[in-house]
Design an enzyme around this catalytic site. Structure first.
Site, mmCIF file in Angstrom:
data_model
loop_
_atom_site.group_PDB
_atom_site.id
_atom_site.type_symbol
_atom_site.label_atom_id
_atom_site.label_comp_id
_atom_site.label_asym_id
_atom_site.label_seq_id
_atom_site.Cartn_x
_atom_site.Cartn_y
_atom_site.Cartn_z
ATOM 1 N N GLU A 175 41.153 39.208 38.659
ATOM 2 C CA GLU A 175 42.267 40.167 38.544
ATOM 3 C C GLU A 175 43.587 39.445 38.264
ATOM 4 O OE1 GLU A 175 40.336 43.695 41.324
ATOM 5 O OE2 GLU A 175 42.074 42.593 42.097
ATOM 6 N N GLU A 362 34.058 45.142 39.459
ATOM 7 C CA GLU A 362 34.338 45.815 40.730
ATOM 8 C C GLU A 362 34.503 47.308 40.498
ATOM 9 O OE1 GLU A 362 37.479 44.262 43.197
ATOM 10 O OE2 GLU A 362 37.136 42.203 42.480
#
Length: 474
Positions: A175, A362
């Site tokens: 991320e 995710e």
């Protein structure tokens, strides 16, 4: 009977975790302190000087000592892939050592060998959010310093050489676009005196260069390996059809595109020139930086998707998380919009823009949960809400594949309950497996299968067909 599932036998169904969330054992095996060890609560609440007893991640669910038990459960579920990370400070405790910590290297050898027993493919994040050695954060101010790029690359070369025969999918960072929201937690950059927008972009640039150089190193070691770098997708819809809201949504979505443009195309996108000029942002970028970024783009796009947001010209929240409410979507217990169709939109959008294979690293559903007895007297969690949310998202991925989008993998967040990174608590439980580790640090650490455990097992063993049975769609 018409075909319903487009996942196929080679689709990589699995689950995800990260070293700092679930390994625990922060003072075992020669591991050094990491950024996460001094952030006991929310990253926005700041750091402590040293590790403190209220930091549940120090012990967490003790995967470090229970990995065989946990991987056996993942194997029982039928995982084809397991995404986790290597704790940088287990390999180089301070980040600056001449030689790596052999005990740390051997631990991951053991983990990968255990995964191989169950035919589970490793998808490995080289360093997850908050896993930078604390020494590099305190001595060099993390990725604000170019010197840290070199320490990171030495670490990358060490672990890729070590595991080149065991790992074929690597992720350079997790991320990466969250560096704007939590500079210390993501990149080891001190927030004591604030971090300017220009400084955040400079840190991001150093991470772009580090990622590209890491990709170059990995490819030299094994040209057949696949390399990505994850970002978190927060698709923005315009709040209304008003042109100004549509424009606001476009501009805010470009902060996601900015990161993927650099990953996939290897260069700063054209629209950032005006952005930088109007804000007088001047970055230290060398010709070598441009060259290495251009030559070392990602093989696939990897991203987290939990929710979508809305944008309004009157309530601009540029480059941060939006709190505007979408009136057409429900919200979960954490205030996040539940938007499975948004995932299909994101997948199609990214495919249109880049034509690169995609892996959803995710996606999940968190709830405050307690053990209860099932009809047979066994302790479990009746998590029908998780089955519903994951099922809806998986069906939308199936629709995207049917649209013609190339999606080759999906790992839920998470495989097993562990300490939440964004809250520092055990209240947000994400997994298919309940772990008896409580908010006060008590608990037996015993593992229990939730109802979703068997559901996901059936989804995997039927290549997604189970998603279209009456029992799942009712």
């Amino acid at each position: 009977m018409a075909k319903k599932s487009y996942f196929g036998e080679n689709f990589l169904f699995g689950g995800a975790a990260a070293a700092y969330h679930f390994e625990g054992a922060y003072d075992q095996g020669g591991r050094g302190l990491a950024v996460t060890d001094v952030v006991p609560g929310k990253p926005s609440e700041g750091r402590t000087e040293k590790p403190t007893p209220d930091n549940l991640k120090l012990k967490s669910i003790d995967f470090y000592n229970r990995y065989k038990e946990d991987i056996a459960l993942f194997g029982e579920m039928g995982f084809r892939v397991f995404r986790t990370s290597i704790a940088w400070s287990r390999i180089f405790p301070k980040g600056i050592e001449d030689e790596p910590n052999e005990e740390g290297l051997q631990f991951y050898d053991n983990v990968f060998d255990e995964m191989a027993k169950y035919n589970i493919t490793p998808l490995i994040t080289l360093t997850h959010t908050s896993e930078m050695p604390l020494y590099l954060a305190e001595k060099y101010n993390g990725f604000a310093s170019r010197e840290v790029i070199d320490y990171y690359l030495k670490y990358v070369e060490t672990v890729v050489n070590r595991y080149k025969d065991k790992v074929k999918y690597w992720l350079t960072f997790n991320e990466i676009n969250t560096v704007f929201h939590m500079p210390f937690y993501q990149a080891g950059v001190s927030e004591e005196n604030g971090v300017t927008l220009e400084e955040k972009f400079q840190v991001a640039h150093h991470m772009f260069v580090a990622s590209a150089k890491a990709t170059e190193i990995i490819k030299k070691i094994d040209p057949e390996v696949k390399v990505g770098c994850t970002f978190i997708s927060t698709l923005r819809y315009p709040l209304t059809p008003k042109p100004e809201d549509v424009l606001a949504a476009m501009q805010e979505n470009r902060f996601q595109d900015f990161f993927t443009d650099i990953q996939a195309r290897g260069e700063y996108p054209w629209y950032m020139k005006r952005y930088f000029e109007e804000r007088n942002i001047q970055l230290d970028i060398t010709e070598e930086d441009f060259d290495v970024m251009k030559k070392n783009t990602v093989d696939f796009l990897a991203f987290s998707y939990y929710y979508s947001n809305v944008a309004s010209a009157e309530n601009r929240v540029e480059n941060t998380f939006s709190t505007l409410r979408n009136p057409y979507l429900p919200v979960d217990n954490w205030g996040w919009h539940v938007d499975p169709v948004g995932l299909r939109i994101v997948l199609n959008y990214l495919w249109d823009r880049y034509r690169l294979p995609m892996f959803i690293t995710e996606n999940g559903c968190a709830a405050i949960e307690e053990l209860t007895e099932d009809e047979n007297g066994n302790l479990t969690v009746i998590d029908d809400y998780r089955i519903k949310v994951l099922g809806e998202h998986l069906r939308q991925i199936n629709e995207a594949i049917k649209d013609g989008v190339e999606v080759f993998g999906y790992t839920t967040w998470s495989a097993i309950d562990f300490v939440s990174g964004t809250t520092g608590t055990m209240l947000k439980r994400w997994g298919f497996i309940y772990v008896d580790y409580q908010q006060d640090g008590s608990g037996t650490l015993k593992r229990y299968k939730k109802k979703s455990f068997d559901w996901y097992k059936k989804v995997i063993e039927t290549n997604g067909e189970y998603l279209f049975t009456e029992s799942d769609t009712e």
